[in-house]
Design a protein around this motif. Sequence first.
Motif, PDB file in Angstrom:
ATOM      1  N   LEU A  42       0.837  -1.204   0.000  1.00 48.15           N
ATOM      2  CA  LEU A  42       0.000   0.000   0.000  1.00 48.15           C
ATOM      3  C   LEU A  42       0.873   1.256   0.000  1.00 48.15           C
ATOM      4  CD1 LEU A  42      -3.083   0.555   0.091  1.00 48.15           C
ATOM      5  CD2 LEU A  42      -2.844   0.814   2.566  1.00 48.15           C
ATOM      6  N   ALA A  43       1.938   1.246   0.800  1.00 50.97           N
ATOM      7  CA  ALA A  43       2.852   2.388   0.841  1.00 50.97           C
ATOM      8  C   ALA A  43       3.565   2.576  -0.494  1.00 50.97           C
ATOM      9  CB  ALA A  43       3.872   2.196   1.966  1.00 50.97           C
ATOM     10  N   LEU A  44       3.965   1.469  -1.112  1.00 54.76           N
ATOM     11  CA  LEU A  44       4.635   1.548  -2.415  1.00 54.76           C
ATOM     12  C   LEU A  44       3.698   2.119  -3.483  1.00 54.76           C
ATOM     13  CD1 LEU A  44       6.460  -1.916  -2.375  1.00 54.76           C
ATOM     14  CD2 LEU A  44       7.511   0.335  -2.045  1.00 54.76           C
ATOM     15  N   ALA A  45       2.452   1.685  -3.454  1.00 54.57           N
ATOM     16  CA  ALA A  45       1.470   2.184  -4.429  1.00 54.57           C
ATOM     17  C   ALA A  45       1.182   3.668  -4.198  1.00 54.57           C
ATOM     18  CB  ALA A  45       0.184   1.361  -4.331  1.00 54.57           C
ATOM     19  N   PHE A  46       1.105   4.060  -2.931  1.00 46.24           N
ATOM     20  CA  PHE A  46       0.869   5.461  -2.580  1.00 46.24           C
ATOM     21  C   PHE A  46       2.025   6.330  -3.065  1.00 46.24           C
ATOM     22  CE2 PHE A  46       0.876   8.741   1.015  1.00 46.24           C
ATOM     23  CZ  PHE A  46      -0.058   9.546   0.391  1.00 46.24           C
ATOM     24  N   ALA A  47       3.262   5.874  -2.829  1.00 41.92           N
ATOM     25  CA  ALA A  47       4.434   6.630  -3.273  1.00 41.92           C
ATOM     26  C   ALA A  47       4.449   6.765  -4.791  1.00 41.92           C
ATOM     27  CB  ALA A  47       5.709   5.936  -2.784  1.00 41.92           C
ATOM     28  N   GLN A  48       4.118   5.687  -5.486  1.00 38.52           N
ATOM     29  CA  GLN A  48       4.099   5.743  -6.947  1.00 38.52           C
ATOM     30  C   GLN A  48       3.039   6.719  -7.440  1.00 38.52           C
ATOM     31  OE1 GLN A  48       4.609   2.093  -9.175  1.00 38.52           O
ATOM     32  NE2 GLN A  48       3.007   2.676 -10.623  1.00 38.52           N
ATOM     33  N   TYR A  49       1.882   6.725  -6.787  1.00 38.78           N
ATOM     34  CA  TYR A  49       0.818   7.652  -7.189  1.00 38.78           C
ATOM     35  C   TYR A  49       1.267   9.100  -6.981  1.00 38.78           C
ATOM     36  CZ  TYR A  49      -3.904   9.467  -7.889  1.00 38.78           C
ATOM     37  OH  TYR A  49      -4.995  10.137  -8.368  1.00 38.78           O
ATOM     38  N   LEU A  50       1.988   9.344  -5.900  1.00 41.48           N
ATOM     39  CA  LEU A  50       2.458  10.707  -5.611  1.00 41.48           C
ATOM     40  C   LEU A  50       3.378  11.233  -6.704  1.00 41.48           C
ATOM     41  CD1 LEU A  50       3.152  10.451  -1.773  1.00 41.48           C
ATOM     42  CD2 LEU A  50       1.496  11.974  -2.863  1.00 41.48           C
ATOM     43  N   VAL A  51       4.265  10.377  -7.226  1.00 46.80           N
ATOM     44  CA  VAL A  51       5.245  10.856  -8.212  1.00 46.80           C
ATOM     45  C   VAL A  51       4.751  10.727  -9.647  1.00 46.80           C
ATOM     46  CG1 VAL A  51       7.168  10.326  -6.673  1.00 46.80           C
ATOM     47  CG2 VAL A  51       6.465   8.626  -8.379  1.00 46.80           C
ATOM     48  N   CYS A  52       3.671   9.996  -9.862  1.00 45.87           N
ATOM     49  CA  CYS A  52       3.158   9.777 -11.225  1.00 45.87           C
ATOM     50  C   CYS A  52       2.838  11.113 -11.904  1.00 45.87           C
ATOM     51  CB  CYS A  52       1.907   8.901 -11.169  1.00 45.87           C
ATOM     52  SG  CYS A  52       1.124   8.638 -12.776  1.00 45.87           S
ATOM     53  N   THR A  53       3.241  11.259 -13.161  1.00 43.55           N
ATOM     54  CA  THR A  53       2.988  12.507 -13.897  1.00 43.55           C
ATOM     55  C   THR A  53       1.722  12.439 -14.743  1.00 43.55           C
ATOM     56  OG1 THR A  53       4.420  11.723 -15.698  1.00 43.55           O
ATOM     57  CG2 THR A  53       5.425  13.109 -14.000  1.00 43.55           C
ATOM     58  N   ASN A  54       1.051  11.306 -14.709  1.00 44.38           N
ATOM     59  CA  ASN A  54      -0.189  11.149 -15.468  1.00 44.38           C
ATOM     60  C   ASN A  54      -1.224  10.423 -14.611  1.00 44.38           C
ATOM     61  OD1 ASN A  54      -1.996  11.193 -17.621  1.00 44.38           O
ATOM     62  ND2 ASN A  54      -1.199   9.292 -18.510  1.00 44.38           N
ATOM     63  N   LYS A  55      -1.483  10.994 -13.421  1.00 44.68           N
ATOM     64  CA  LYS A  55      -2.379  10.357 -12.458  1.00 44.68           C
ATOM     65  C   LYS A  55      -3.773  10.124 -13.044  1.00 44.68           C
ATOM     66  CE  LYS A  55      -0.248  12.378  -8.304  1.00 44.68           C
ATOM     67  NZ  LYS A  55       0.887  13.049  -8.994  1.00 44.68           N
ATOM     68  N   GLN A  56      -4.308   8.927 -12.789  1.00 43.17           N
ATOM     69  CA  GLN A  56      -5.677   8.626 -13.146  1.00 43.17           C
ATOM     70  C   GLN A  56      -6.552   8.822 -11.905  1.00 43.17           C
ATOM     71  OE1 GLN A  56      -5.941   7.629 -16.616  1.00 43.17           O
ATOM     72  NE2 GLN A  56      -3.839   8.350 -16.341  1.00 43.17           N
ATOM     73  N   ALA A  57      -7.857   8.748 -12.083  1.00 50.36           N
ATOM     74  CA  ALA A  57      -8.753   8.979 -10.947  1.00 50.36           C
ATOM     75  C   ALA A  57      -8.558   7.943  -9.849  1.00 50.36           C
ATOM     76  CB  ALA A  57     -10.209   8.968 -11.418  1.00 50.36           C
ATOM     77  N   LEU A  58      -8.270   6.691 -10.238  1.00 43.83           N
ATOM     78  CA  LEU A  58      -8.202   5.607  -9.264  1.00 43.83           C
ATOM     79  C   LEU A  58      -6.831   4.964  -9.129  1.00 43.83           C
ATOM     80  CD1 LEU A  58     -11.602   3.815 -10.065  1.00 43.83           C
ATOM     81  CD2 LEU A  58     -11.126   5.499  -8.276  1.00 43.83           C
ATOM     82  N   ASP A  59      -5.843   5.459  -9.897  1.00 44.15           N
ATOM     83  CA  ASP A  59      -4.542   4.795  -9.841  1.00 44.15           C
ATOM     84  C   ASP A  59      -3.494   5.618 -10.579  1.00 44.15           C
ATOM     85  OD1 ASP A  59      -2.775   2.790  -9.113  1.00 44.15           O
ATOM     86  OD2 ASP A  59      -4.103   1.187  -9.771  1.00 44.15           O
ATOM     87  N   SER A  60      -2.254   5.257 -10.359  1.00 48.86           N
ATOM     88  CA  SER A  60      -1.173   5.823 -11.169  1.00 48.86           C
ATOM     89  C   SER A  60      -1.245   5.214 -12.565  1.00 48.86           C
ATOM     90  CB  SER A  60       0.184   5.528 -10.523  1.00 48.86           C
ATOM     91  OG  SER A  60       0.319   4.148 -10.248  1.00 48.86           O
ATOM     92  N   CYS A  61      -0.626   5.866 -13.538  1.00 48.71           N
ATOM     93  CA  CYS A  61      -0.750   5.396 -14.922  1.00 48.71           C
ATOM     94  C   CYS A  61       0.034   4.104 -15.158  1.00 48.71           C
ATOM     95  CB  CYS A  61      -0.314   6.482 -15.899  1.00 48.71           C
ATOM     96  SG  CYS A  61       1.475   6.790 -15.901  1.00 48.71           S
ATOM     97  N   GLY A  62       1.157   3.956 -14.448  1.00 47.84           N
ATOM     98  CA  GLY A  62       1.975   2.759 -14.595  1.00 47.84           C
ATOM     99  C   GLY A  62       2.907   2.777 -15.785  1.00 47.84           C
ATOM    100  N   THR A  63       2.839   3.829 -16.618  1.00 49.79           N
ATOM    101  CA  THR A  63       3.642   3.845 -17.847  1.00 49.79           C
ATOM    102  C   THR A  63       4.568   5.047 -17.974  1.00 49.79           C
ATOM    103  OG1 THR A  63       1.789   4.906 -19.005  1.00 49.79           O
ATOM    104  CG2 THR A  63       1.947   2.489 -19.136  1.00 49.79           C
ATOM    105  N   CYS A  64       4.324   6.129 -17.227  1.00 45.01           N
ATOM    106  CA  CYS A  64       5.214   7.288 -17.319  1.00 45.01           C
ATOM    107  C   CYS A  64       6.580   6.910 -16.731  1.00 45.01           C
ATOM    108  CB  CYS A  64       4.622   8.497 -16.587  1.00 45.01           C
ATOM    109  SG  CYS A  64       4.565   8.334 -14.783  1.00 45.01           S
ATOM    110  N   SER A  65       7.594   7.711 -17.006  1.00 48.03           N
ATOM    111  CA  SER A  65       8.942   7.366 -16.550  1.00 48.03           C
ATOM    112  C   SER A  65       9.022   7.296 -15.028  1.00 48.03           C
ATOM    113  CB  SER A  65       9.957   8.374 -17.083  1.00 48.03           C
ATOM    114  OG  SER A  65       9.702   9.671 -16.561  1.00 48.03           O
ATOM    115  N   GLU A  66       8.231   8.150 -14.348  1.00 50.50           N
ATOM    116  CA  GLU A  66       8.230   8.138 -12.879  1.00 50.50           C
ATOM    117  C   GLU A  66       7.674   6.815 -12.355  1.00 50.50           C
ATOM    118  OE1 GLU A  66       9.489  11.142 -11.326  1.00 50.50           O
ATOM    119  OE2 GLU A  66       9.996  11.291 -13.452  1.00 50.50           O
ATOM    120  N   CYS A  67       6.591   6.345 -12.960  1.00 51.88           N
ATOM    121  CA  CYS A  67       5.984   5.076 -12.541  1.00 51.88           C
ATOM    122  C   CYS A  67       6.922   3.905 -12.808  1.00 51.88           C
ATOM    123  CB  CYS A  67       4.664   4.849 -13.273  1.00 51.88           C
ATOM    124  SG  CYS A  67       3.266   5.777 -12.599  1.00 51.88           S
ATOM    125  N   VAL A  68       7.551   3.921 -13.977  1.00 50.81           N
ATOM    126  CA  VAL A  68       8.463   2.827 -14.337  1.00 50.81           C
ATOM    127  C   VAL A  68       9.600   2.731 -13.321  1.00 50.81           C
ATOM    128  CG1 VAL A  68      10.114   2.018 -16.059  1.00 50.81           C
ATOM    129  CG2 VAL A  68       7.872   2.879 -16.779  1.00 50.81           C
TER     130      VAL A  68
END
Length: 372
Positions: A42-68
């Motif tokens: 949960l903490a890892l997912a939260f951190a990824q959402y914080l840095v994601c540059t293409n945040k979705q309503a319910l999750d990080s995008c998973g594809t931007c360089s920050e998410c990768v």
Amino acid sequence: MKFSDVIGQEELKSHLLEIVQQGNIPHAQLFLSNAGAGALPLALAFAQYLVCTNKQALDSCGTCSECVKSQKLIHPDIHYTYPIIPKKSGKPSLSTDYIVEWRKAILDNSYIDVETWLQLIDAENKQGNISADEARNIIRNLSLKSYESEYKIHIIWLAEALGKEGNILLKLLEEPPENTILILISENQDAILPTIISRCQILKVNMLSDDEIEVALIKKGITKSKAQQVAFLANGNLMHAYQISEKEIDDITYTLISWMKCTTSFDVNAILKWVDEQAKMGREKIKAFLEYTEHVFRETMLQQYQANYVPKLNDEELKIAKALRKYFHHYNQIHEVIKLLDQKYYEVERNVNAKVLLTSASLKMNQLLRNA
């Protein structure tokens, strides 16, 4: 890691999404959790959402360089602290000494427990801790500007390992640099300094349900029937579930697990299905099963109500005993179960129809559990 990769915890996911979207993120949060419930994922997912540059309503995008980078645990603005043992005497003891092992372990299984982690770093019988050097290193890291993200994030896994060294972090927790987020994770609140707890917003991570664990196991390729049995034994701990699923368990133990699973779920259809399957065992095997079940319950009772008693149970049977504790709250309940098993053994010897016998035993067991 994305929120969709985290098993269960839907309310907490919604809460974390909401505080980011509202721009109301506490600078220090303490995730309180039982082992294997998913506080670290949960903490890892939260951190990824914080840095994601293409945040979705319910999750990080998973594809931007920050998410990768986050998913590979190499994002320069997300740091990790965890219990370790000193690698070299006379040198500062830092989590980064084991960053290669940490990345491999978490990428393999983010539901890892402390015992497994310490085995991976060859701690042997040594107890892992978080040193004063590490605490000061956290302060140094977070005093620097972020490299890429708006936020600088530090995840402290098993913050209870700080002990008294947690005092070093008090000023940081109270007055962190701007856009600094600290996420502490603990499985033992009593071992954390009250002064640390008072400076954090506390989030309680609930134990996983049997159904949630079952779904996670099925996604790993485990059959539904085995997943149900393992989920019952795991007692809300997904890491234990993964470990149990890799073992071979005797047929008679699985029969008991599946019986307890359907009776504790209060699912009459599942009970009738179990009865249909087990009625084919034959008279002697049913007798052996009842004897075995009585042995497990008797040892469970002695362990629970006799001080310092060492039960005559193997590892899997001990897990059954532990799982049953939430259903049996007083001596009379287990005593009534043992009386029930004795009665059914007597009926087997008098050639009572197997389906009738097992159905009545299951429904009576169901009734005893309902009265828990």
